[in-house]
Design a protein around this motif. Structure first.
Motif, PDB file in Angstrom:
ATOM      1  N   GLN A 103       0.620  -1.235  -0.132  1.00 17.08           N
ATOM      2  CA  GLN A 103       0.227   0.017  -0.018  1.00 17.08           C
ATOM      3  C   GLN A 103       0.875   1.501  -0.067  1.00 17.08           C
ATOM      4  O   GLN A 103       1.810   1.495   0.677  1.00 17.08           O
ATOM      5  CB  GLN A 103      -0.888  -0.026   1.178  1.00 17.08           C
ATOM      6  CG  GLN A 103      -1.815  -1.229   1.388  1.00 17.08           C
ATOM      7  CD  GLN A 103      -2.294  -1.743  -0.074  1.00 17.08           C
ATOM      8  OE1 GLN A 103      -3.001  -1.001  -0.822  1.00 17.08           O
ATOM      9  NE2 GLN A 103      -1.935  -2.870  -0.455  1.00 17.08           N
ATOM     10  N   ARG A 104       0.454   2.241  -0.724  1.00 16.88           N
ATOM     11  CA  ARG A 104       1.135   3.589  -0.961  1.00 16.88           C
ATOM     12  C   ARG A 104       1.501   3.946   0.465  1.00 16.88           C
ATOM     13  O   ARG A 104       2.479   4.900   0.634  1.00 16.88           O
ATOM     14  CB  ARG A 104       0.636   4.381  -1.746  1.00 16.88           C
ATOM     15  CG  ARG A 104       0.678   4.132  -3.259  1.00 16.88           C
ATOM     16  CD  ARG A 104      -0.105   4.985  -4.339  1.00 16.88           C
ATOM     17  NE  ARG A 104      -1.480   5.075  -3.829  1.00 16.88           N
ATOM     18  CZ  ARG A 104      -2.490   5.803  -4.547  1.00 16.88           C
ATOM     19  NH1 ARG A 104      -1.944   6.494  -5.599  1.00 16.88           N
ATOM     20  NH2 ARG A 104      -3.585   5.777  -4.191  1.00 16.88           N
ATOM     21  N   TRP A 105       0.489   4.111   1.457  1.00 16.44           N
ATOM     22  CA  TRP A 105       0.563   4.428   2.663  1.00 16.44           C
ATOM     23  C   TRP A 105       1.388   4.039   3.751  1.00 16.44           C
ATOM     24  O   TRP A 105       1.461   4.339   4.803  1.00 16.44           O
ATOM     25  CB  TRP A 105      -0.912   4.873   3.209  1.00 16.44           C
ATOM     26  CG  TRP A 105      -2.017   3.880   3.084  1.00 16.44           C
ATOM     27  CD1 TRP A 105      -2.858   4.018   1.937  1.00 16.44           C
ATOM     28  CD2 TRP A 105      -2.114   2.668   3.742  1.00 16.44           C
ATOM     29  NE1 TRP A 105      -3.587   2.721   2.164  1.00 16.44           N
ATOM     30  CE2 TRP A 105      -3.241   2.111   3.109  1.00 16.44           C
ATOM     31  CE3 TRP A 105      -1.473   2.234   4.903  1.00 16.44           C
ATOM     32  CZ2 TRP A 105      -3.532   0.805   3.683  1.00 16.44           C
ATOM     33  CZ3 TRP A 105      -1.948   1.154   5.491  1.00 16.44           C
ATOM     34  CH2 TRP A 105      -3.101   0.163   4.648  1.00 16.44           C
ATOM     35  N   TYR A 112      -1.436   0.990  12.373  1.00 16.16           N
ATOM     36  CA  TYR A 112      -2.292   1.135  11.159  1.00 16.16           C
ATOM     37  C   TYR A 112      -3.907   1.052  11.302  1.00 16.16           C
ATOM     38  O   TYR A 112      -4.246   0.097  11.907  1.00 16.16           O
ATOM     39  CB  TYR A 112      -1.736   0.438   9.831  1.00 16.16           C
ATOM     40  CG  TYR A 112      -0.260   0.784   9.538  1.00 16.16           C
ATOM     41  CD1 TYR A 112      -0.080   2.074   8.592  1.00 16.16           C
ATOM     42  CD2 TYR A 112       0.476   0.098  10.189  1.00 16.16           C
ATOM     43  CE1 TYR A 112       1.198   2.034   8.167  1.00 16.16           C
ATOM     44  CE2 TYR A 112       2.022   0.530   9.738  1.00 16.16           C
ATOM     45  CZ  TYR A 112       2.268   1.514   8.860  1.00 16.16           C
ATOM     46  OH  TYR A 112       3.664   1.786   8.315  1.00 16.16           O
ATOM     47  N   GLU A 167      -3.521   9.981  -3.210  1.00 15.82           N
ATOM     48  CA  GLU A 167      -2.928  10.491  -2.054  1.00 15.82           C
ATOM     49  C   GLU A 167      -1.706   9.385  -1.479  1.00 15.82           C
ATOM     50  O   GLU A 167      -1.892   8.388  -2.040  1.00 15.82           O
ATOM     51  CB  GLU A 167      -3.610  10.812  -0.774  1.00 15.82           C
ATOM     52  CG  GLU A 167      -4.311  12.199  -1.044  1.00 15.82           C
ATOM     53  CD  GLU A 167      -5.563  12.096   0.123  1.00 15.82           C
ATOM     54  OE1 GLU A 167      -5.426  12.907   1.022  1.00 15.82           O
ATOM     55  OE2 GLU A 167      -6.486  11.392  -0.286  1.00 15.82           O
ATOM     56  N   GLN A 168      -0.885   9.771  -0.795  1.00 19.28           N
ATOM     57  CA  GLN A 168       0.300   8.690  -0.509  1.00 19.28           C
ATOM     58  C   GLN A 168       0.332   8.251   1.017  1.00 19.28           C
ATOM     59  O   GLN A 168       0.062   6.995   1.269  1.00 19.28           O
ATOM     60  CB  GLN A 168       1.715   9.514  -0.593  1.00 19.28           C
ATOM     61  CG  GLN A 168       1.857   9.815  -2.087  1.00 19.28           C
ATOM     62  CD  GLN A 168       2.072   8.909  -2.858  1.00 19.28           C
ATOM     63  OE1 GLN A 168       2.471   7.480  -2.594  1.00 19.28           O
ATOM     64  NE2 GLN A 168       1.613   9.149  -4.273  1.00 19.28           N
ATOM     65  N   SER A 169       0.197   9.234   1.939  1.00 19.51           N
ATOM     66  CA  SER A 169      -0.060   8.731   3.488  1.00 19.51           C
ATOM     67  C   SER A 169      -1.081   8.484   4.087  1.00 19.51           C
ATOM     68  O   SER A 169      -1.467   7.927   5.134  1.00 19.51           O
ATOM     69  CB  SER A 169       0.978   9.807   4.047  1.00 19.51           C
ATOM     70  OG  SER A 169       0.277  11.111   4.284  1.00 19.51           O
ATOM     71  N   ASN A 170      -2.307   8.859   3.274  1.00 16.77           N
ATOM     72  CA  ASN A 170      -3.598   8.814   3.831  1.00 16.77           C
ATOM     73  C   ASN A 170      -4.588   8.358   2.644  1.00 16.77           C
ATOM     74  O   ASN A 170      -4.047   7.788   1.678  1.00 16.77           O
ATOM     75  CB  ASN A 170      -4.040  10.023   4.225  1.00 16.77           C
ATOM     76  CG  ASN A 170      -3.183  10.617   5.550  1.00 16.77           C
ATOM     77  OD1 ASN A 170      -3.186  10.185   6.503  1.00 16.77           O
ATOM     78  ND2 ASN A 170      -2.614  11.704   5.160  1.00 16.77           N
ATOM     79  N   SER A 171      -5.825   7.990   3.202  1.00 13.85           N
ATOM     80  CA  SER A 171      -6.951   7.600   1.892  1.00 13.85           C
ATOM     81  C   SER A 171      -7.918   8.644   2.147  1.00 13.85           C
ATOM     82  O   SER A 171      -8.199   9.239   3.307  1.00 13.85           O
ATOM     83  CB  SER A 171      -7.409   6.516   2.152  1.00 13.85           C
ATOM     84  OG  SER A 171      -6.211   5.267   2.250  1.00 13.85           O
ATOM     85  N   ARG A 231      -4.007   6.547   7.990  1.00 12.57           N
ATOM     86  CA  ARG A 231      -3.627   5.241   8.043  1.00 12.57           C
ATOM     87  C   ARG A 231      -2.709   4.910   9.018  1.00 12.57           C
ATOM     88  O   ARG A 231      -2.769   4.043   9.720  1.00 12.57           O
ATOM     89  CB  ARG A 231      -2.945   4.976   6.513  1.00 12.57           C
ATOM     90  CG  ARG A 231      -3.948   5.026   5.511  1.00 12.57           C
ATOM     91  CD  ARG A 231      -5.236   3.817   5.661  1.00 12.57           C
ATOM     92  NE  ARG A 231      -6.081   3.689   4.488  1.00 12.57           N
ATOM     93  CZ  ARG A 231      -6.876   2.665   4.463  1.00 12.57           C
ATOM     94  NH1 ARG A 231      -6.819   1.659   5.320  1.00 12.57           N
ATOM     95  NH2 ARG A 231      -7.540   2.538   3.334  1.00 12.57           N
ATOM     96  N   ARG A 232      -1.715   5.720   9.210  1.00 12.81           N
ATOM     97  CA  ARG A 232      -0.614   5.303  10.375  1.00 12.81           C
ATOM     98  C   ARG A 232      -1.202   6.471  11.399  1.00 12.81           C
ATOM     99  O   ARG A 232      -1.035   7.616  11.253  1.00 12.81           O
ATOM    100  CB  ARG A 232       0.745   5.747   9.956  1.00 12.81           C
ATOM    101  CG  ARG A 232       1.665   5.342  10.914  1.00 12.81           C
ATOM    102  CD  ARG A 232       3.185   5.241  10.443  1.00 12.81           C
ATOM    103  NE  ARG A 232       3.561   6.495   9.986  1.00 12.81           N
ATOM    104  CZ  ARG A 232       4.874   7.038  10.059  1.00 12.81           C
ATOM    105  NH1 ARG A 232       5.841   6.221  10.304  1.00 12.81           N
ATOM    106  NH2 ARG A 232       5.012   8.145   9.621  1.00 12.81           N
TER     107      ARG A 232
END
Length: 479
Positions: free
Chosen positions: A42-44, A91, A171-175, A189-190
């Motif tokens: 996953q990107r995030w 996560y 997006e990268q770190s979230n959705s 996500r994190r």
């Protein structure tokens, strides 16, 4: 929805076995083999490159219990153990459960557990399923608790029912999910204990009447496993339909040779308004000598580490250190910044964190969580406003490089932004020495990042380093 792997072929249908509730004690062990394969793609996911050796269940809730052929929605907070990386990140997972899985959801499939309470059922990324994404909005419309989760909304917020969901892929770190071009739900996500600045700061700005930042309408959080501050999980805000981000706009202007200085000046003014409102709404602190010394020392350590990692930095190290030394230089009996204050800031400001509405050309600032890689306590600490200004100036340099513009475009745009900021901020404007230090620190970070991840881009921050070093040596005019 994951786009890190091709769609997986559905396994032959197997009848799900009856058993204990899905969120029972056997759930995570049965999911662990699937998550170990799916999560790092996953990107995030922040721990790429290091193996996941195991998982720990922090919290579980059945937002919609699975039953028969109807989809279920499970909310999990899972800790991923990565000893090689020295991390143990938590996560947020939203898992759909359905059997059989419709063909349109095949790309979202995580897998089918071989045992446990979900044995034989299809487990998938829930945000890809419009029915489950719509259920999240319904939970936010009706405040209350659900196990470890607490859903809240602003008393005066109006959230219509039945808004069609649409996940965003950028997006990268979230959705994020957009509902009917009216609201956008940002899911972190994190996560970890503590109030996320992306909820704290827009709510504080709304109380001041500042309209440059979309005000949260609703949010949800989870109890901290250690009894500390709750963990912010998601925020619902107005969606600014018909807007484009500053990065797209800058590149569009470069593509057709249009002038961007008026837009940059207006963006500087908007940034100043937000900074002034934050200083009004939340406490500020004096930039005393000890704080400046710690700041300069941290910048020096980052420079030394960067120079060891990227030899191309070494010729500039002495000049760049002198920029940091200016932060603690004595002028008589006081430092040059004795009366300046630090305050809450955006923390990760660049063109991609800004939106301009097409109808009225008005700029807004978004995504106030700061740099996700930094600890939450650090992101909530007051900082000089020059940190945000420096981030935007570096962003203009990158836009010029992508748009293959000469240094003149970047210089004009940078200056226009600073002019707009000075015009929009009551009281003292930016301090050039603090700004040089923060811009230098940002460029040094970029050198390391580009050397590791995008070597072809390394000349972009190195050119800035050369310019900043020349300015420190007094051999060139500051641009």
């Amino acid at each position: 929805m994951s786009d890190a792997a091709p769609p997986r072929r559905e396994a032959p249908h197997r009848t799900a076995s009856p058993g204990p509730p899905p969120s029972g004690p056997g759930l995570l062990p049965s999911l662990a083999p699937l998550l170990a394969q799916w999560l790092p793609r996953q990107r995030w996911f922040a721990g790429k490159g290091c193996p996941v050796t195991g998982f720990g269940l922090v919290a579980a809730a059945e937002i919609l219990p699975p039953g028969g052929t109807s989809p279920g929605l499970l909310h999990l907070l899972v800790r991923a153990h990565q000893p090689a990386a020295g991390t143990d990140d938590c996560y947020q997972l939203l898992l759909g459960v359905q059997d059989p899985l419709p063909h349109r959801l095949a790309p979202a499939l995580i897998g089918r557990p071989d045992d446990g309470p979900l044995r034989g059922r299809a487990v998938y990324e829930a945000l890809a399923d419009p029915r489950l994404a719509a259920l999240l909005l319904e939970r936010l419309r009706v405040p209350g608790r659900l196990g470890p989760l607490r859903f809240a909304r602003e008393p005066d917020a109006t959230i219509p029912a039945g808004l069609a969901p649409r996940p965003l892929d950028a997006e990268q770190s979230n959705s994020s999910v957009v509902y009917g071009d009216t609201f956008i739900l940002k899911l972190f996500r994190r996560v970890g204990p503590g109030l996320n600045p992306d909820l704290e700061l827009p709510r504080a700005l709304a109380r001041t009447g500042c309209t440059r930042v979309p005000a949260p309408a609703a949010w949800f959080e989870a109890d901290s496993p250690d009894g500390g501050e709750p963990m912010t999980l998601g925020i619902l805000q107005p969606f600014l339909a018909g807007s484009a981000d500053g990065w797209q706009l800058a590149l569009g202007s470069l593509a057709v040779g249009a002038d961007f200085t008026a837009s940059a000046r207006a963006l500087g003014h908007a940034t100043a308004e937000v900074h002034h409102a934050l200083a009004t709404a939340l406490p500020t602190v004096l930039l005393h000598r000890e704080r400046l010394a710690r700041m300069a020392d941290a910048m020096c350590r980052r420079l030394d580490a960067a120079a060891e990692a990227v030899p191309a930095l070494r010729p500039y190290r002495r000049a760049l250190r002198s920029t940091y030394d200016e932060l603690t230089a004595q002028h008589g009996s006081v430092t040059p910044f004795a009366m300046r204050r630090a305050q809450r800031i955006h923390g990760d400001l660049h063109l991609g964190q800004t939106l301009r509405t097409a109808a009225d050309g008005r700029w807004s600032l978004i995504d106030f969580e700061g740099e996700p890689a930094r600890p939450l306590a650090e992101r909530r600490r007051p900082q000089p406003v020059e940190q945000d200004i420096a981030g935007m100036l570096r962003s203009f340099d990158y836009a010029a490089a992508v748009g293959r513009a000469g240094g003149t475009w970047a210089a004009r745009t940078r200056e226009a932004f600073r002019e707009g900021y000075a015009a929009g901020r009551p009281g003292p404007g930016e301090d050039p020495r603090l700004l040089r230090a923060h811009e230098t620190d940002k460029a040094v970070y970029e050198v390391v990042y580009e050397a590791r991840h995008r070597p072809d881009w390394l000349p972009v921050p190195l050119a800035a380093v050369a310019r900043l070093a020349a300015r420190a040596d007094g051999t060139a005019h500051h641009t």
